[in-house]
Scaffold this motif. Structure first.
Motif, PDB file in Angstrom:
ATOM      1  N   ILE A  66     -28.050 -20.222  17.951  1.00 29.33           N
ATOM      2  CA  ILE A  66     -27.822 -18.995  17.195  1.00 29.33           C
ATOM      3  C   ILE A  66     -26.805 -19.282  16.105  1.00 29.33           C
ATOM      4  O   ILE A  66     -25.695 -19.741  16.391  1.00 29.33           O
ATOM      5  CB  ILE A  66     -27.326 -17.856  18.093  1.00 29.33           C
ATOM      6  N   TYR A 107     -25.083  -6.585  16.953  1.00 30.34           N
ATOM      7  CA  TYR A 107     -24.329  -7.647  17.609  1.00 30.34           C
ATOM      8  C   TYR A 107     -22.839  -7.465  17.359  1.00 30.34           C
ATOM      9  O   TYR A 107     -22.431  -6.780  16.412  1.00 30.34           O
ATOM     10  CB  TYR A 107     -24.799  -9.016  17.096  1.00 30.34           C
ATOM     11  N   ARG A 112     -27.335 -12.800  11.381  1.00 28.05           N
ATOM     12  CA  ARG A 112     -27.607 -13.616  12.577  1.00 28.05           C
ATOM     13  C   ARG A 112     -29.006 -14.230  12.480  1.00 28.05           C
ATOM     14  O   ARG A 112     -29.989 -13.533  12.225  1.00 28.05           O
ATOM     15  CB  ARG A 112     -27.498 -12.737  13.826  1.00 28.05           C
ATOM     16  N   SER A 129     -21.748  -8.333  13.900  1.00 32.65           N
ATOM     17  CA  SER A 129     -22.424  -7.662  12.784  1.00 32.65           C
ATOM     18  C   SER A 129     -21.426  -6.877  11.947  1.00 32.65           C
ATOM     19  O   SER A 129     -20.634  -6.096  12.470  1.00 32.65           O
ATOM     20  CB  SER A 129     -23.501  -6.707  13.302  1.00 32.65           C
ATOM     21  N   TRP A 132     -25.022 -17.928  12.194  1.00 32.93           N
ATOM     22  CA  TRP A 132     -24.776 -16.853  11.223  1.00 32.93           C
ATOM     23  C   TRP A 132     -24.742 -17.470   9.837  1.00 32.93           C
ATOM     24  O   TRP A 132     -24.026 -18.453   9.604  1.00 32.93           O
ATOM     25  CB  TRP A 132     -23.463 -16.137  11.531  1.00 32.93           C
ATOM     26  N   GLU A 150     -22.719 -19.464  16.489  1.00 31.50           N
ATOM     27  CA  GLU A 150     -22.179 -18.296  17.178  1.00 31.50           C
ATOM     28  C   GLU A 150     -21.315 -18.682  18.364  1.00 31.50           C
ATOM     29  O   GLU A 150     -20.266 -18.068  18.609  1.00 31.50           O
ATOM     30  CB  GLU A 150     -23.329 -17.389  17.637  1.00 31.50           C
ATOM     31  N   TRP A 209     -31.597 -17.906  13.976  1.00 31.16           N
ATOM     32  CA  TRP A 209     -31.744 -18.898  15.031  1.00 31.16           C
ATOM     33  C   TRP A 209     -32.488 -20.110  14.495  1.00 31.16           C
ATOM     34  O   TRP A 209     -33.171 -20.068  13.478  1.00 31.16           O
ATOM     35  CB  TRP A 209     -32.478 -18.319  16.239  1.00 31.16           C
TER      36      TRP A 209
END
Length: 636
Positions: free
Chosen positions: A329, A298, A315, A301, A331, A368, A317
């Motif tokens: 989503i 991603y 990451r 990342s 982090w 996100e 969810w």
């Protein structure tokens, strides 16, 4: 008449590697040849490993480089196949040798190479290469048959739970086997890998290295059929033509049943893997899993870094709070994902396993969508300079580039590398002398020689980088004009978030804000191969290329509620007669949510309303505590 200068190149063939004295004998024969011919020996190139090509042969690479130098006149070898068994490499060597006026002497044939020998030596090279290809096929076939027919077990010494005996058999390590059985039992009972890791961490279990049993390690153990007594072989294959180890299709894998002792019963292994597969299917949402572990998959990342523990963000969810069918989503700090919050934090009572250690992380989670929204603002604001600012930055950058490239002359660095390489070569000569005198064993010689070769190889890489830097300096004005054109022609203004992320070294998550740290050398597309240059650039440009952005926490979070309460108090200070409806409009919140925050402030005696029937003014009784105090105490 001056003596001719000679060097020797010695290498064991594949067939001779098992012979302890083969290399020693070849060196003695080569030196004796030089002495008999009346030449002066100036250097030795002793290769401690075989190889059909020149890849990975450091001594050959050194000899190839020295062909262009005025260090010797003659190269002495045992035979043609000692240099290589590859046609292309053979002709490349000859071309370089002849173009620099060097000669090649093969003492087995008692003759020099001449251009008249080009045809016959070419045929020999073809035959030698074909011989090596056939030998590779035979070795691969022998290895394949040994695996298929249940030959000696090819098991790594690092395999957890097993130890390899001198006779090639495999034994079970009792303590480690007990841990493995517990892993499968916990997994079959419904515990996830992170929960199992917490259990073992509480109980003090460790790997051989002393490291904790991580969730990823536990996952690998669960999926490995080795622990039910099945070894999968022939998963990789060395290809002679590409000189690479390639993956073998699964339908060609060889399954060895019962060739290692089983630590768990096949039924327990199947039950644990079925349970973990069911968990993965349950948590899968259109290819998004609760914990993503694909580094670089991603855009964010490897960019998001926790300021509290220094670990990267991963990451994940979750379902939306209001809409359970929606996917959010987020982090999260990898320390939190691995070990949860620190001991004593709220909500610990909901954990499956009570936490007895104090590791973990209390840093915030990031949405996100919000992070990308902030980055879009940065890309439009940070790069939207005025012409004056833009000219200043361009001038500042060019000035620093000139200084960085000018303060560390290439010539001085090259001399340092040459001196270090000369020192290592002298150590190799001294080591070889001791080996030839019988002071050290063949095994010790090869070990130390490999270490020195590794250091010489690293120096060669640095020299190659320095050559690149020399080219950059020669073309400095041209490169500076290119950089200047890129900065002036709208390259900064037109940057998108994905492009900007390439120029970002890291984004520090600091609780209440994000600190976006740009890499100045990426922005100007400078290679930055020298450590001094990197340090200088980072020192001079760190302030100019670091941005702090407040994170807008959602109103349903603890930090979001605190920020809303502080905003409400601020609006009341500006206008004591303001109504809840007006506050909601200014904050873009629902009237219900604003009234809820006002009730909390009133109940905690931070504010009061002087008046009746909606007519009156607000009075601030005391100031709100600072951010962290409010969150830690859980007030309001």
């Amino acid at each position: 008449m001056d003596l001719l200068r000679a060097v020797i190149y010695c290498r064991c063939s594949t067939e001779e590697e098992s012979q302890v004295d083969a290399l020693h004998k070849q060196v003695q024969e080569s030196e004796a040849c030089v002495k008999e011919q009346g030449w002066f020996l100036v250097d030795r190139y002793i290769e401690s490993k075989s190889g059909t090509t020149t890849r990975g042969r450091n001594q050959y690479q050194r000899l190839f480089e020295d062909l262009a130098q005025n260090k010797f006149d003659i190269i002495v070898i045992k035979s043609q196949d000692r240099l290589m068994r590859n046609v292309k490499d053979w002709y490349l060597f000859l071309d370089r040798m002849l173009s620099h006026g060097k000669r090649l002497y093969m003492y087995i044939e008692h003759k020099f190479y001449t251009t008249d020998d080009a045809l016959i030596t070419g045929i020999k090279a073809i035959l030698a290469e074909e011989y090596s290809r056939e030998l590779s096929k035979k070795l691969n076939n022998s290895h394949h048959n040994r695996q298929r027919n249940g030959g000696r077990v090819m098991l790594s010494s690092r395999a957890f739970g097993f130890s390899k005996n001198p006779d090639g058999t495999v034994s079970v390590v009792k303590d480690e086997a007990e841990i493995i059985r517990k892993i499968y039992e916990y997994c079959a009972a419904g515990y996830g890998c992170r929960t199992i890791a917490n259990i073992f961490l509480n109980q003090g279990y460790r790997k051989r290295t002393g490291n904790a049993l991580s969730a990823s390690f536990i996952s690998k153990v669960i999926h490995n059929p080795l622990y039910k007594g099945t070894m999968i072989m022939n998963r990789r294959h060395y290809d002679f033509d590409t000189k690479r180890t390639l993956k073998v299709p699964e339908d060609q894998w060889i399954y060895g049943e019962g060739i290692v002792p089983a630590i768990v019963e096949p039924e327990l292994w199947e039950r644990a893997n079925r349970r973990i597969a069911d968990r993965a299917a349950h948590f899968n949402r259109n290819g998004v899993y609760k914990k993503g572990s694909s580094a670089g998959r991603y855009d964010l990342s490897g960019k998001l870094v926790c300021s509290q523990c220094g670990m990267p963000y991963y990451r994940t969810w979750r379902h939306g709070y209001a809409d359970k069918d929606s996917i959010v989503i987020e982090w999260k700090c990898s320390s939190y994902l691995e070990k949860g919050r620190k001991k004593g934090r709220r909500f610990d009572q909901f954990r499956k396993v009570e936490k007895e250690f104090e590791d973990g992380c209390d840093n915030v989670h990031l949405d996100e969508t919000i992070v990308f929204s902030l980055l879009e603002q940065v890309s439009s604001q940070y790069y939207n300079f005025s012409n004056q600012d833009k000219d200043s930055i361009v001038s500042h950058t060019i000035q620093i580039l000139r200084k960085a490239l000018g303060e560390t002359p290439v010539e001085q660095e090259w001399e340092k590398l040459e001196e270090e390489e000369s020192r290592l070569i002298k150590q190799k000569d001294f080591l070889l002398t001791k080996f030839l005198e019988g002071v050290i064993s063949d095994k010790d010689y090869r070990k130390k020689d490999d270490q020195l070769e590794q250091k010489i190889s690293e120096l060669q890489v640095k020299k190659d980088q320095l050559k690149q830097k020399e080219w950059e300096i020669r073309n400095l004005e041209q490169r500076i004009e290119q950089i200047k054109s890129r900065l002036e022609a709208g390259g900064i203004e037109k940057a998108t978030v994905s492009q900007m992320l390439q120029d970002i070294r890291e984004i520090k998550v600091c609780g209440w804000y994000l600190e976006i740290c740009f890499d100045p050398m990426r922005i100007v597309h400078l290679s930055g191969s020298r450590r001094e240059e990197k340090e200088l650039m980072q020192e001079l440009l760190s302030k100019d290329f670091s941005i702090r952005v407040d994170y807008p926490f959602a109103p349903e979070t603890e930090r979001g509620r605190y920020l809303d309460r502080r905003r409400i108090v601020s609006l009341m200070k500006e206008n004591p007669a303001i109504t809840a409806k007006q506050i909601a409009q200014k904050m873009e919140r629902s009237p219900y949510m604003v009234r809820k925050r006002i009730e909390e402030l009133n109940k905690a005696k931070y504010i009061c309303f002087n008046g009746r029937g909606g007519h009156g003014t607000w009075e601030i009784l005391r100031e709100l505590p600072d951010k962290e105090t409010s969150i830690e105490a859980g007030d309001l």
